[in-house]
Design a protein around this motif. Structure first.
Motif, PDB file in Angstrom:
ATOM      1  N   GLN A 125       0.823  -1.203   0.000  1.00 19.19           N
ATOM      2  CA  GLN A 125       0.000   0.000   0.000  1.00 19.19           C
ATOM      3  C   GLN A 125       0.864   1.262   0.000  1.00 19.19           C
ATOM      4  O   GLN A 125       0.558   2.230  -0.702  1.00 19.19           O
ATOM      5  CB  GLN A 125      -0.922   0.007   1.223  1.00 19.19           C
ATOM      6  CG  GLN A 125      -2.008  -1.054   1.206  1.00 19.19           C
ATOM      7  CD  GLN A 125      -2.969  -0.898   2.374  1.00 19.19           C
ATOM      8  OE1 GLN A 125      -3.033   0.153   3.002  1.00 19.19           O
ATOM      9  NE2 GLN A 125      -3.710  -1.954   2.668  1.00 19.19           N
ATOM     10  N   TRP A 137      -0.114  -1.537  -9.167  1.00 19.39           N
ATOM     11  CA  TRP A 137      -0.337  -2.463  -8.056  1.00 19.39           C
ATOM     12  C   TRP A 137       0.513  -3.721  -8.221  1.00 19.39           C
ATOM     13  O   TRP A 137       1.155  -4.187  -7.265  1.00 19.39           O
ATOM     14  CB  TRP A 137      -1.827  -2.795  -7.997  1.00 19.39           C
ATOM     15  CG  TRP A 137      -2.221  -3.723  -6.884  1.00 19.39           C
ATOM     16  CD1 TRP A 137      -1.630  -3.847  -5.659  1.00 19.39           C
ATOM     17  CD2 TRP A 137      -3.305  -4.657  -6.886  1.00 19.39           C
ATOM     18  NE1 TRP A 137      -2.269  -4.787  -4.895  1.00 19.39           N
ATOM     19  CE2 TRP A 137      -3.307  -5.294  -5.635  1.00 19.39           C
ATOM     20  CE3 TRP A 137      -4.286  -4.990  -7.813  1.00 19.39           C
ATOM     21  CZ2 TRP A 137      -4.244  -6.265  -5.288  1.00 19.39           C
ATOM     22  CZ3 TRP A 137      -5.229  -5.947  -7.473  1.00 19.39           C
ATOM     23  CH2 TRP A 137      -5.199  -6.587  -6.229  1.00 19.39           C
ATOM     24  N   TRP A 192      -9.425  -6.236  -6.798  1.00 18.56           N
ATOM     25  CA  TRP A 192      -9.029  -4.834  -6.944  1.00 18.56           C
ATOM     26  C   TRP A 192      -9.899  -3.925  -6.074  1.00 18.56           C
ATOM     27  O   TRP A 192      -9.389  -3.022  -5.401  1.00 18.56           O
ATOM     28  CB  TRP A 192      -9.121  -4.416  -8.401  1.00 18.56           C
ATOM     29  CG  TRP A 192      -9.065  -2.931  -8.598  1.00 18.56           C
ATOM     30  CD1 TRP A 192     -10.106  -2.108  -8.904  1.00 18.56           C
ATOM     31  CD2 TRP A 192      -7.917  -2.088  -8.472  1.00 18.56           C
ATOM     32  NE1 TRP A 192      -9.687  -0.802  -8.990  1.00 18.56           N
ATOM     33  CE2 TRP A 192      -8.343  -0.766  -8.726  1.00 18.56           C
ATOM     34  CE3 TRP A 192      -6.577  -2.325  -8.176  1.00 18.56           C
ATOM     35  CZ2 TRP A 192      -7.465   0.315  -8.688  1.00 18.56           C
ATOM     36  CZ3 TRP A 192      -5.701  -1.242  -8.141  1.00 18.56           C
ATOM     37  CH2 TRP A 192      -6.152   0.051  -8.399  1.00 18.56           C
ATOM     38  N   PHE A 212      -8.802  -4.119  -2.557  1.00 17.35           N
ATOM     39  CA  PHE A 212      -7.551  -3.401  -2.363  1.00 17.35           C
ATOM     40  C   PHE A 212      -7.812  -1.890  -2.237  1.00 17.35           C
ATOM     41  O   PHE A 212      -7.211  -1.208  -1.392  1.00 17.35           O
ATOM     42  CB  PHE A 212      -6.601  -3.688  -3.528  1.00 17.35           C
ATOM     43  CG  PHE A 212      -5.298  -2.948  -3.460  1.00 17.35           C
ATOM     44  CD1 PHE A 212      -4.379  -3.216  -2.461  1.00 17.35           C
ATOM     45  CD2 PHE A 212      -4.984  -1.979  -4.402  1.00 17.35           C
ATOM     46  CE1 PHE A 212      -3.173  -2.540  -2.394  1.00 17.35           C
ATOM     47  CE2 PHE A 212      -3.794  -1.291  -4.350  1.00 17.35           C
ATOM     48  CZ  PHE A 212      -2.871  -1.569  -3.342  1.00 17.35           C
TER      49      PHE A 212
END
Length: 347
Positions: free
Chosen positions: A8, A30, A55, A58
């Motif tokens: 992250q 990513w 996704w 995330f």
């Protein structure tokens, strides 16, 4: 020690280095962040997935981390390309947030003034001419000149906050719609229209030509819908076979010279009536000197030259022409009780 949370952190660093990025670009970023973390610590069991659900999860994790900072990793569909775009946006508009920008408070106020003229543009044009954008300097109680405003406008375009067309008209970019979407919806609820297909805000697209039909579609949404249907999704009327014959939304909906006047947002009173309608409608029209002002000016000039009528000289004609040009260029000024107009110009 490198951990899975560093994915992250690396991802956010990559996003901050870019003003806006597409969905595919964000997925590539990513994946690169996961590869970098796994290279630093091969013992970590993290894998990249191109599934939409993974996704979305995330993105939820990222926004949970950004929540305490009043930031959000938000997405919106680009109105021109139809691509899903992402950007880091600020959810709070205060003095602290303004300090984090490259612009001064005066420049931010000028930007908001231009945005207001774009949102209030007639015929759902959602754009403003270069001349009208420069005139907004007169509405600010600052010493910003039109030359400085022109430089600031160029900066807004260069940094992706505004778009400038070949016609020289300014409109809102995808980045601005992402950043200011809550502000636009709260400040201009009647002007914020939604696409009947994707339910996102629309400032470029087409409208149903049936009277009183409120159907508005993005260009990309219209193409997809027309491949399956030839009727309006709202009123069920047949649409013309040629999409170019449909009513335009955005810059194509207005011709040059149709937005010469400055527009002001209407304010409703407590009983729900628009008390300032008449005054604001007057401001929409290009400002012109009143007859009483012109007559009083001529009387003052005539006193110094005697009571005899004289033919206007070339200098008088030039002065009258300059005054009319200034009045047409500057924003309308408020009048005092004695009928004299306040002027910010230095004679």
């Amino acid at each position: 020690m490198v951990s899975a949370h560093d994915v992250q952190r690396l991802f956010l660093q990559g996003v901050l280095s870019r003003s806006i990025l597409s969905f595919k670009h964000a997925q590539v970023l990513w994946e690169k962040c996961i590869d970098a973390v796994k290279t630093a610590n091969p013992a970590l069991d993290i894998r990249f997935s191109d599934k939409r659900d993974d996704w979305d999860n995330f993105v939820i994790e990222i926004n949970d981390s950004l929540n305490c900072l009043d930031l959000e990793f938000r997405h919106l569909t680009d109105e021109q390309t139809g691509r899903e775009m992402y950007a880091m946006v600020n959810r709070k508009d205060d003095e602290i947030a303004q300090m984090a920008t490259d612009y001064t408070p005066v420049e931010i106020a000028y930007f908001k003034a231009v945005v207001e003229q774009i949102m209030l543009a007639p015929h759902e044009a959602y754009s403003v001419s270069s001349l009208l954008a420069l005139r907004e300097v007169n509405s600010l109680k600052t010493n910003m000149t039109k030359a400085q405003a022109e430089i600031v406008l160029s900066s807004f375009v260069a940094k992706g906050w505004l778009l400038k067309s070949r016609r020289g008209r300014y409109s809102l970019s995808t980045r601005t719609l992402l950043e200011l979407l809550p502000y636009l919806k709260s400040s201009y609820p009647e002007e914020c229209l939604e696409c009947v297909i994707c339910y996102e805000i629309i400032t470029r697209g087409v409208a149903c030509s049936t009277p009183n039909c409120k159907a508005r579609l993005h260009y990309h949404c219209c193409r997809k819908y027309r491949s399956r249907n030839a009727k309006c999704p709202a009123c069920s009327q047949d649409w013309p076979q040629d999409p170019n014959n449909m009513t335009a939304v955005g810059e194509e909906a207005i011709k040059d010279g149709q937005d010469e006047g400055r527009r002001v947002r209407r304010k409703s009173t407590e009983d729900g009536s628009d008390e300032e309608d008449e005054e604001e409608e007057m401001e929409v029209e290009p400002s012109q000197p009143s007859q009483t002002q012109t007559q009083s000016q001529r009387k003052r000039k005539g006193k110094s030259k005697g009571k005899q009528k004289k033919a206007p000289t070339a200098m008088d004609a030039d002065e009258d022409e300059d005054e009319e040009e200034d009045e047409a260029y500057e924003a309308p000024q408020q009048t005092q009780g004695n009928g004299r107009r306040r002027s910010t110009r230095t004679r």
